[in-house]
Scaffold this active site. Structure first.
Site, PDB file in Angstrom:
ATOM      1  N   LEU A   1      62.311  55.685  48.843  1.00  0.00           N
ATOM      2  CA  LEU A   1      61.009  55.518  49.466  1.00  0.00           C
ATOM      3  C   LEU A   1      60.154  54.482  48.758  1.00  0.00           C
ATOM      4  O   LEU A   1      60.185  54.378  47.535  1.00  0.00           O
ATOM      5  CB  LEU A   1      60.229  56.820  49.344  1.00  0.00           C
ATOM      6  CG  LEU A   1      60.580  57.969  50.252  1.00  0.00           C
ATOM      7  CD1 LEU A   1      59.745  59.163  49.833  1.00  0.00           C
ATOM      8  CD2 LEU A   1      60.293  57.596  51.689  1.00  0.00           C
ATOM      9  N   HIS A   2      59.353  53.777  49.536  1.00  0.00           N
ATOM     10  CA  HIS A   2      58.226  53.037  48.963  1.00  0.00           C
ATOM     11  C   HIS A   2      57.230  54.086  48.437  1.00  0.00           C
ATOM     12  O   HIS A   2      57.024  55.105  49.083  1.00  0.00           O
ATOM     13  CB  HIS A   2      57.588  52.192  50.066  1.00  0.00           C
ATOM     14  CG  HIS A   2      56.631  51.169  49.559  1.00  0.00           C
ATOM     15  ND1 HIS A   2      55.407  51.500  49.046  1.00  0.00           N
ATOM     16  CD2 HIS A   2      56.725  49.817  49.474  1.00  0.00           C
ATOM     17  CE1 HIS A   2      54.779  50.394  48.676  1.00  0.00           C
ATOM     18  NE2 HIS A   2      55.567  49.360  48.915  1.00  0.00           N
ATOM     19  N   PRO A   3      56.639  53.814  47.249  1.00  0.00           N
ATOM     20  CA  PRO A   3      55.733  54.827  46.686  1.00  0.00           C
ATOM     21  C   PRO A   3      54.630  55.282  47.652  1.00  0.00           C
ATOM     22  O   PRO A   3      54.246  56.452  47.630  1.00  0.00           O
ATOM     23  CB  PRO A   3      55.131  54.121  45.468  1.00  0.00           C
ATOM     24  CG  PRO A   3      56.156  53.106  45.070  1.00  0.00           C
ATOM     25  CD  PRO A   3      56.839  52.671  46.338  1.00  0.00           C
TER      26      PRO A   3
ATOM     27  N   ALA B   1      54.851  56.007  50.555  1.00  0.00           N
ATOM     28  CA  ALA B   1      55.366  56.916  51.577  1.00  0.00           C
ATOM     29  C   ALA B   1      55.636  58.316  51.035  1.00  0.00           C
ATOM     30  O   ALA B   1      56.001  59.212  51.788  1.00  0.00           O
ATOM     31  CB  ALA B   1      56.651  56.346  52.173  1.00  0.00           C
TER      32      ALA B   1
END
Lengths: 240, 352
Positions: free
Chosen positions: B233-235, B237
């Site tokens: 994940l992108h942080p 998200a």
């Protein structure tokens, strides 16, 4: 005047390195035709082995090099990608193997000697045409780096088999590549997923195969768009 | 902030300026709002049309909700629903598969991770556009924002698929460079990810996916950074993703074809908030009781949809007329409310 004799190479040339970089085996398979070139003093200077049919007992694998185009007119993109597909394309075909020269010959002498042998093999095929396949193929060694490592192995085969390919080759002989194939990707691979060094080395001829490649080209064989599955060395072929 | 001041409702034309502020604050990633006033105005219009449309759904509806803090009179978040992933075209994902290659002679049997381009999620209903003001992240606002959508879908099920998916942005650095894109998409596009996103514009992903390899990707052949990015994940998200995980979404099967972020999916009926949802009737003599707990409460209207948070006894089934909750949610006389607990006891409500 050199002369070509039909005899099992192993009797006289055991230990010579062949065009794939492997020692000529002591015991050739039954049904193979051995050809040895001797000089006027009757000293063997080169040999090869003609195999009428391959891949009928143990499957023979190679990667076929293909192309696929991905195009998107709206993005103004038109990209041709090279692909690799594992297969048994040469099943039932004929093969020249164990092309090897006596140690100490210059490269020009090696090329000349191998040309004589390849021509003799082609004549031998024509003399008994029905015993041979539609094509004649030759596997050549792929390139190695200064430390003896194959870039293609490091970028492809080595991702799927962590053992030492040279040790496996020594243990299983050429059947090793059939065992390896069971571990390799079965679906089309895009060449662009491989490391750059592996991409660059694919289909290139390594040092043990250079003289043979020249001789084979002179006799009309061409790159078959297939490569060996371990070191990426090219397969050359002629239609019979 | 007080959770009782938060209300979720369909976006309105007057929200454009506030939405522009939200879009500017959100990460430049998959499914975020466009950073462009005109495109946002179109998003709002399409949402108004979706909420107003008659029941026969075309699949092209995109619903946008906003979260408002009534005490401050400000929008503090948004979330959306796309009725049908891929609309009438295809929706592309990579499906994680594992193939076991074995050689008895070599004494090797190994599991190899592969990615397969697929259309499995085409037609699923997509959860989109989640954004919450950072000041509200730690409260109950994100739960209202994410879960109330599920109750909306459940109430108007004829407009949606019974399977739900949600994309999450994958790993990328501050300039938008994604290790997965660099190892996969870039080889086929010859451009940076943000550039490809811009070129692709609002078009369906099918357009881009035509350029991608159609055979399986053997993960061991990818650089380590790209291998590691698969399913990561992108942080930004993490919060919305954790809510979806708590709902019971499966995160192991699909990843985004561009940045490798996880695409979760589930059957609507199996999601926690839907399984535990129940009707709340208006009744002079309420039954049920227990310790009060936080719930999401929604009214049964479509264009007048509202969702709020309320503390209700765990087993409550009724509200007395005149309960302040009725005024907050604006239910009028149009039907029963729906209610679902934020933290249900694990062994209740499983009967669907």
């Amino acid at each position: 005047m050199n002369a070509v004799r039909e005899q099992a190479p192993a009797d006289v040339v055991a230990g010579w390195l062949n065009q794939a970089g492997v020692a000529v085996p002591a015991e050739p398979d039954a049904g193979d035709v051995g050809l040895v070139l001797v000089d006027p003093q009757d000293v063997p200077i080169a040999c090869l082995r003609l195999r009428p049919r391959i891949g009928l007992a143990v499957p023979r694998y190679s990667y076929h090099l293909g192309r696929v185009v991905h195009a998107a007119a709206e993005l103004n993109l038109f990209l041709a990608q090279q692909t690799l597909l594992l297969g048994n394309d040469h099943t039932g075909e004929s093969e020249l193997s164990d092309l090897a020269c006596a140690p100490g010959l210059s490269e020009a002498q090696q090329v000349e000697a191998l040309k004589q042998l390849v021509r003799a093999a082609l004549e031998r095929i024509q003399a008994q045409r029905q015993a041979f396949g539609q094509r004649l193929i030759v596997e050549l060694a792929g390139p190695r780096d200064a430390l003896g490592r194959s870039p293609v192995w490091q970028g492809l085969g080595g991702m799927f088999y962590s053992g030492d390919p040279d040790a496996a080759q020594a243990r299983f002989g050429e059947a090793w590549r059939s065992h390896l194939a069971a571990l390799l990707p079965r679906q089309t691979l895009y060449l662009s997923f491989l490391h750059e060094a592996a991409q660059a080395a694919l289909g290139q001829v390594g040092a043990p195969g250079l003289a043979a490649a020249q001789a084979l080209r002179a006799c009309g064989l061409v790159f078959s768009q297939h490569v060996r599955i371990d070191d990426g060395g090219p397969l050359m072929e002629a239609c019979l | 902030m007080n959770p009782l001041d938060l209300v979720l409702r369909p976006v309105a034309p007057a929200d454009l300026t506030a939405l522009e502020r939200i879009a500017a604050a959100s990460a430049d990633a998959i499914n975020s709002l466009p950073h462009d006033r005109e495109k946002l105005r179109i998003r709002i219009e399409r949402s108004l049309e979706a909420f107003a449309s008659q029941d026969a759904s075309s699949g092209e509806e995109t619903y946008l909700f906003v979260l408002e803090d009534l005490a401050r009179g400000e929008l503090v978040g948004c979330s959306g629903i796309a009725a049908s992933a891929g609309f009438h075209d295809r929706f592309y994902s990579y499906r994680n598969e594992f193939v076991v290659h074995a050689s008895a002679a070599l004494g090797v049997s190994q599991r190899t991770h592969t990615l397969h381009l697929c259309h499995d999620l085409t037609g699923y209903t997509l959860l989109t556009s989640f954004y919450i003001d950072p000041a509200y992240e730690s409260g109950l606002g994100p739960h209202l924002l994410s879960r109330a959508r599920l109750l909306f879908i459940a109430q108007f099920a004829e407009r949606f698929n019974d399977r739900i998916a949600a994309e999450s942005p994958g790993l990328a650095d501050a300039s938008g460079q994604s290790p997965f894109w660099d190892a996969v998409g870039r080889r086929f596009f010859g451009m940076d990810y943000p550039q490809a996103e811009t070129l692709a514009g609002g078009r369906s992903k099918a357009f881009i996916a035509d350029l991608m390899p159609h055979s399986a990707i053997y993960v061991p052949l990818l650089p380590e950074a790209a291998q590691w990015a698969i399913g990561q994940l992108h942080p930004v998200a993490e919060l919305p993703f954790s809510i979806l995980q708590d709902e019971g979404f499966d995160a192991d099967t699909y990843v985004d074809i561009f940045d490798g972020g996880p695409t979760v999916e589930a059957r609507l009926a199996e999601l926690r908030s839907v399984r535990h949802a129940r009707r709340l009737n208006i009744c002079e003599t309420p039954v049920g009781g227990g310790a009060p707990d936080w719930h999401v409460v929604t009214n049964p209207q479509r264009e007048g949809f509202r969702a709020v948070l309320a503390q209700l006894p765990a087993g409550t089934q009724d509200l007395v007329p005149g309960d302040p909750l009725l005024a907050r949610i604006g239910a009028g006389a149009s039907g029963p409310l729906w209610v679902t607990p934020l933290s249900p006891a694990p062994d209740t409500g499983a009967q669907g």
